[in-house]
Write a protein that holds these residues in place. Structure first.
Motif, PDB file in Angstrom:
ATOM      1  N   ALA A 278       0.830  -1.211   0.000  1.00 26.56           N
ATOM      2  CA  ALA A 278       0.000   0.000   0.000  1.00 26.56           C
ATOM      3  C   ALA A 278       0.864   1.261   0.000  1.00 26.56           C
ATOM      4  N   ASN A 279       0.312   2.340  -0.502  1.00 27.06           N
ATOM      5  CA  ASN A 279       1.042   3.609  -0.584  1.00 27.06           C
ATOM      6  C   ASN A 279       0.746   4.543   0.590  1.00 27.06           C
ATOM      7  N   TYR A 280      -0.197   4.142   1.443  1.00 19.04           N
ATOM      8  CA  TYR A 280      -0.582   4.979   2.581  1.00 19.04           C
ATOM      9  C   TYR A 280      -0.364   4.247   3.900  1.00 19.04           C
ATOM     10  N   LYS A 281      -0.089   5.028   4.939  1.00 19.68           N
ATOM     11  CA  LYS A 281       0.070   4.460   6.283  1.00 19.68           C
ATOM     12  C   LYS A 281      -1.302   4.160   6.884  1.00 19.68           C
ATOM     13  N   PHE A 282      -1.405   3.048   7.594  1.00 21.29           N
ATOM     14  CA  PHE A 282      -2.676   2.717   8.243  1.00 21.29           C
ATOM     15  C   PHE A 282      -2.413   1.868   9.484  1.00 21.29           C
ATOM     16  N   THR A 283      -3.406   1.800  10.359  1.00 19.43           N
ATOM     17  CA  THR A 283      -3.301   1.033  11.596  1.00 19.43           C
ATOM     18  C   THR A 283      -4.147  -0.236  11.505  1.00 19.43           C
ATOM     19  N   ASN A 284      -4.046  -1.058  12.545  1.00 20.59           N
ATOM     20  CA  ASN A 284      -4.864  -2.269  12.618  1.00 20.59           C
ATOM     21  C   ASN A 284      -6.351  -1.924  12.626  1.00 20.59           C
ATOM     22  N   ALA A 285      -6.693  -0.822  13.328  1.00 20.48           N
ATOM     23  CA  ALA A 285      -8.095  -0.388  13.371  1.00 20.48           C
ATOM     24  C   ALA A 285      -8.580   0.008  11.978  1.00 20.48           C
ATOM     25  N   HIS A 286      -7.723   0.712  11.203  1.00 20.93           N
ATOM     26  CA  HIS A 286      -8.075   1.084   9.829  1.00 20.93           C
ATOM     27  C   HIS A 286      -8.297  -0.167   8.979  1.00 20.93           C
ATOM     28  N   ILE A 289     -11.651  -1.592   9.563  1.00 19.26           N
ATOM     29  CA  ILE A 289     -12.683  -0.743   8.952  1.00 19.26           C
ATOM     30  C   ILE A 289     -12.818  -1.073   7.464  1.00 19.26           C
ATOM     31  N   VAL A 290     -11.673  -1.285   6.796  1.00 18.90           N
ATOM     32  CA  VAL A 290     -11.691  -1.626   5.366  1.00 18.90           C
ATOM     33  C   VAL A 290     -12.367  -2.980   5.140  1.00 18.90           C
ATOM     34  N   ILE A 291     -12.047  -3.957   6.005  1.00 24.06           N
ATOM     35  CA  ILE A 291     -12.654  -5.292   5.881  1.00 24.06           C
ATOM     36  C   ILE A 291     -14.171  -5.193   6.042  1.00 24.06           C
ATOM     37  N   ASP A 292     -14.619  -4.346   6.976  1.00 18.22           N
ATOM     38  CA  ASP A 292     -16.058  -4.118   7.168  1.00 18.22           C
ATOM     39  C   ASP A 292     -16.652  -3.412   5.947  1.00 18.22           C
ATOM     40  N   HIS A 293     -15.925  -2.417   5.401  1.00 17.94           N
ATOM     41  CA  HIS A 293     -16.378  -1.659   4.227  1.00 17.94           C
ATOM     42  C   HIS A 293     -16.576  -2.581   3.025  1.00 17.94           C
ATOM     43  N   LEU A 294     -15.716  -3.587   2.881  1.00 18.90           N
ATOM     44  CA  LEU A 294     -15.813  -4.518   1.761  1.00 18.90           C
ATOM     45  C   LEU A 294     -16.977  -5.497   1.929  1.00 18.90           C
ATOM     46  N   GLY A 295     -17.604  -5.485   3.109  1.00 19.05           N
ATOM     47  CA  GLY A 295     -18.748  -6.359   3.348  1.00 19.05           C
ATOM     48  C   GLY A 295     -18.373  -7.756   3.802  1.00 19.05           C
ATOM     49  N   TRP A 296     -17.082  -7.964   4.128  1.00 21.26           N
ATOM     50  CA  TRP A 296     -16.621  -9.297   4.522  1.00 21.26           C
ATOM     51  C   TRP A 296     -17.071  -9.656   5.936  1.00 21.26           C
ATOM     52  N   PHE A 336      -7.499 -15.449   6.511  1.00 20.74           N
ATOM     53  CA  PHE A 336      -7.667 -14.761   5.234  1.00 20.74           C
ATOM     54  C   PHE A 336      -6.883 -15.485   4.141  1.00 20.74           C
ATOM     55  N   SER A 337      -7.354 -15.336   2.922  1.00 24.64           N
ATOM     56  CA  SER A 337      -6.628 -15.827   1.762  1.00 24.64           C
ATOM     57  C   SER A 337      -5.625 -14.753   1.322  1.00 24.64           C
ATOM     58  N   PRO A 338      -4.469 -15.144   0.785  1.00 22.91           N
ATOM     59  CA  PRO A 338      -3.532 -14.146   0.248  1.00 22.91           C
ATOM     60  C   PRO A 338      -4.169 -13.252  -0.820  1.00 22.91           C
ATOM     61  N   SER A 339      -5.247 -13.755  -1.470  1.00 28.05           N
ATOM     62  CA  SER A 339      -5.918 -12.940  -2.487  1.00 28.05           C
ATOM     63  C   SER A 339      -6.636 -11.736  -1.871  1.00 28.05           C
ATOM     64  N   ALA A 340      -6.753 -11.697  -0.523  1.00 24.94           N
ATOM     65  CA  ALA A 340      -7.372 -10.545   0.147  1.00 24.94           C
ATOM     66  C   ALA A 340      -6.441  -9.333   0.152  1.00 24.94           C
ATOM     67  N   ILE A 341      -5.139  -9.571   0.011  1.00 25.39           N
ATOM     68  CA  ILE A 341      -4.144  -8.487   0.116  1.00 25.39           C
ATOM     69  C   ILE A 341      -4.395  -7.383  -0.918  1.00 25.39           C
ATOM     70  N   PRO A 342      -4.465  -7.690  -2.235  1.00 18.15           N
ATOM     71  CA  PRO A 342      -4.675  -6.611  -3.217  1.00 18.15           C
ATOM     72  C   PRO A 342      -6.041  -5.934  -3.075  1.00 18.15           C
ATOM     73  N   GLU A 343      -7.060  -6.685  -2.632  1.00 17.16           N
ATOM     74  CA  GLU A 343      -8.399  -6.106  -2.465  1.00 17.16           C
ATOM     75  C   GLU A 343      -8.382  -5.017  -1.392  1.00 17.16           C
ATOM     76  N   ILE A 344      -7.695  -5.293  -0.301  1.00 20.52           N
ATOM     77  CA  ILE A 344      -7.624  -4.318   0.803  1.00 20.52           C
ATOM     78  C   ILE A 344      -6.717  -3.159   0.427  1.00 20.52           C
ATOM     79  N   ALA A 345      -5.581  -3.457  -0.217  1.00 21.87           N
ATOM     80  CA  ALA A 345      -4.649  -2.400  -0.633  1.00 21.87           C
ATOM     81  C   ALA A 345      -5.322  -1.411  -1.583  1.00 21.87           C
ATOM     82  N   LYS A 346      -6.228  -1.912  -2.420  1.00 16.79           N
ATOM     83  CA  LYS A 346      -6.941  -1.061  -3.373  1.00 16.79           C
ATOM     84  C   LYS A 346      -7.776   0.002  -2.638  1.00 16.79           C
ATOM     85  N   VAL A 347      -8.417  -0.397  -1.525  1.00 19.71           N
ATOM     86  CA  VAL A 347      -9.225   0.543  -0.738  1.00 19.71           C
ATOM     87  C   VAL A 347      -8.328   1.531   0.005  1.00 19.71           C
ATOM     88  N   ILE A 348      -7.255   1.011   0.628  1.00 19.45           N
ATOM     89  CA  ILE A 348      -6.311   1.860   1.369  1.00 19.45           C
ATOM     90  C   ILE A 348      -5.733   2.944   0.454  1.00 19.45           C
TER      91      ILE A 348
END
Length: 365
Positions: A278-286, A289-296, A336-348
């Motif tokens: 990812a290109n942005y800094k984020f925390t565990n809490a962030h 939030i992204v995992i919830d935003h994706l509807g997972w 989590f599956s490794p395929s979750a990595i790019p999905e979350i990075a895209k939102v971040i």
């Protein structure tokens, strides 16, 4: 306010510490100010039983009276600007280990305060170098005692005491696990209990000849289709009754893991992997939030261990799912599956939705 008892605050102890305000040094940024004020205390609480530091309360050391005076604007501004990710990176440099913190503001009347909630660490945190600006020494084991911060390895007697505390914690954990099994062990008859250890290809049981518990070597088929994994799979599915023989002697405890073809990673590993791309800094809490935003999941503060039913959506089981990791306690964990990595990075990496999700814009690396 919940700490108050009949209008009085408890004395500082192994779990609670008070500070009236921050000590500021000219030209220090907010994170450096925070670390100089709290780094050593945070490590000491983590190495003990965790705890809380409340900032904005004045303690009279002579009378033991606490006044909840609150913080001035300079202190409030400093805390408000803190980024937990920056603090985490500082601790990684000190310890080569992360420290989990929760920093929150609260009010009493119109007075504003901050607290730092520090969980107990599963590992003993030891500084890898000297950090004189934080009054931290390389190799020192700091821990919180009733009298304040102590150094375990300052003397032989103190180190022995610290090791005994840690040993007692492990013994207690061990006994709690086995005490739940003892009634069933007695019902079965301990002499008929077999313990399998597939990692070392051993079987343990009662030796009638010598009247002792002894072990023997045994070949255990560990493939996915092998008997051992079929038994474990049946236990995890709650179908143990279908594979037992009423006329035979029961196998009471099986030690090992269910082998799975599915590649999976933990939340901690997921966070590290996303931070690498990812290109942005984020925390565990962030991240949550992204995992919830994706509807997972249906809760942005979801528990990784023993999450409630329906926490994880079955619609996204190619990215996230729950597994039973301990068959007897029925302890479950989110993976989590490794395929979750790019999905979350895209939102971040989408700054357009930062304020909507995180109430602020994330900082670029």
């Amino acid at each position: 306010m919940k700490l108050k008892d009949h209008g009085k605050y408890p004395k500082e102890n192994g779990l609670v510490d008070y500070k009236m305000e921050l000590n500021f040094i000219p030209n220090d940024n907010d994170v450096t100010t925070f670390m100089k004020n709290f780094a050593k205390d945070i490590i000491s609480f983590s190495n003990a039983n965790g705890g809380i530091i409340i900032i904005g309360i004045k303690e009279n050391s002579t009378t033991g009276v606490h006044e909840d005076l609150g913080l001035n604007q300079k202190n409030i501004d400093c805390f408000a600007k803190l980024d937990l990710n920056d603090i985490s990176q500082k601790f990684n440099k000190i310890l080569k280990n992360g420290v989990s913190l929760d920093i929150q503001q609260f009010q009493i009347s119109i007075r504003k305060f901050y607290y730092i909630l520090i969980p107990k660490s599963n590992n003993t945190l030891v500084p890898i170098n000297d950090f004189k600006e934080y009054k931290i020494e390389k190799g020192a084991i700091y821990y919180r005692d009733t009298g304040g911060t102590e150094q375990a390895n300052k003397s032989t007697s103190e180190f022995d005491r610290f090791l005994q505390i840690k040993a007692n914690e492990k013994s207690k954990e061990f006994m709690e696990i086995w005490s739940k099994l003892l009634p069933e062990m007695i019902d079965i008859n301990p002499r008929e209990v077999l313990i399998l250890n597939p990692q070392q290809n051993k079987v343990y049981g009662f030796n009638n000849k010598d009247k002792t518990l002894s072990g023997s070597n045994i070949d255990i088929e560990k493939s996915q289709e092998g008997v051992f994994n079929i038994i474990l799979s049946a236990i995890s599915a709650g179908e143990i009754g279908k594979i037992t023989d009423n006329e035979g002697k029961p196998i009471y405890k099986l030690m090992g893991e269910i082998h799975t073809e599915r590649e999976h990673i933990s939340l901690t590993s997921l966070e590290k992997a996303v931070k690498e791309v990812a290109n942005y800094k984020f925390t565990n809490a962030h991240l949550k939030i992204v995992i919830d935003h994706l509807g997972w999941v249906n809760d942005k503060s979801f528990n990784v261990i023993n999450p409630p039913n329906q926490t994880v959506s079955n619609d996204f089981n190619k990215f996230i799912w729950i597994e039973t990791v301990d068959q007897y306690s029925q302890r479950t964990k989110v993976f989590f599956s490794p395929s979750a990595i790019p999905e979350i990075a895209k939102v971040i990496d989408d700054p357009k939705i930062h304020k909507q999700l995180f109430n602020k814009k994330l900082s670029k690396k």
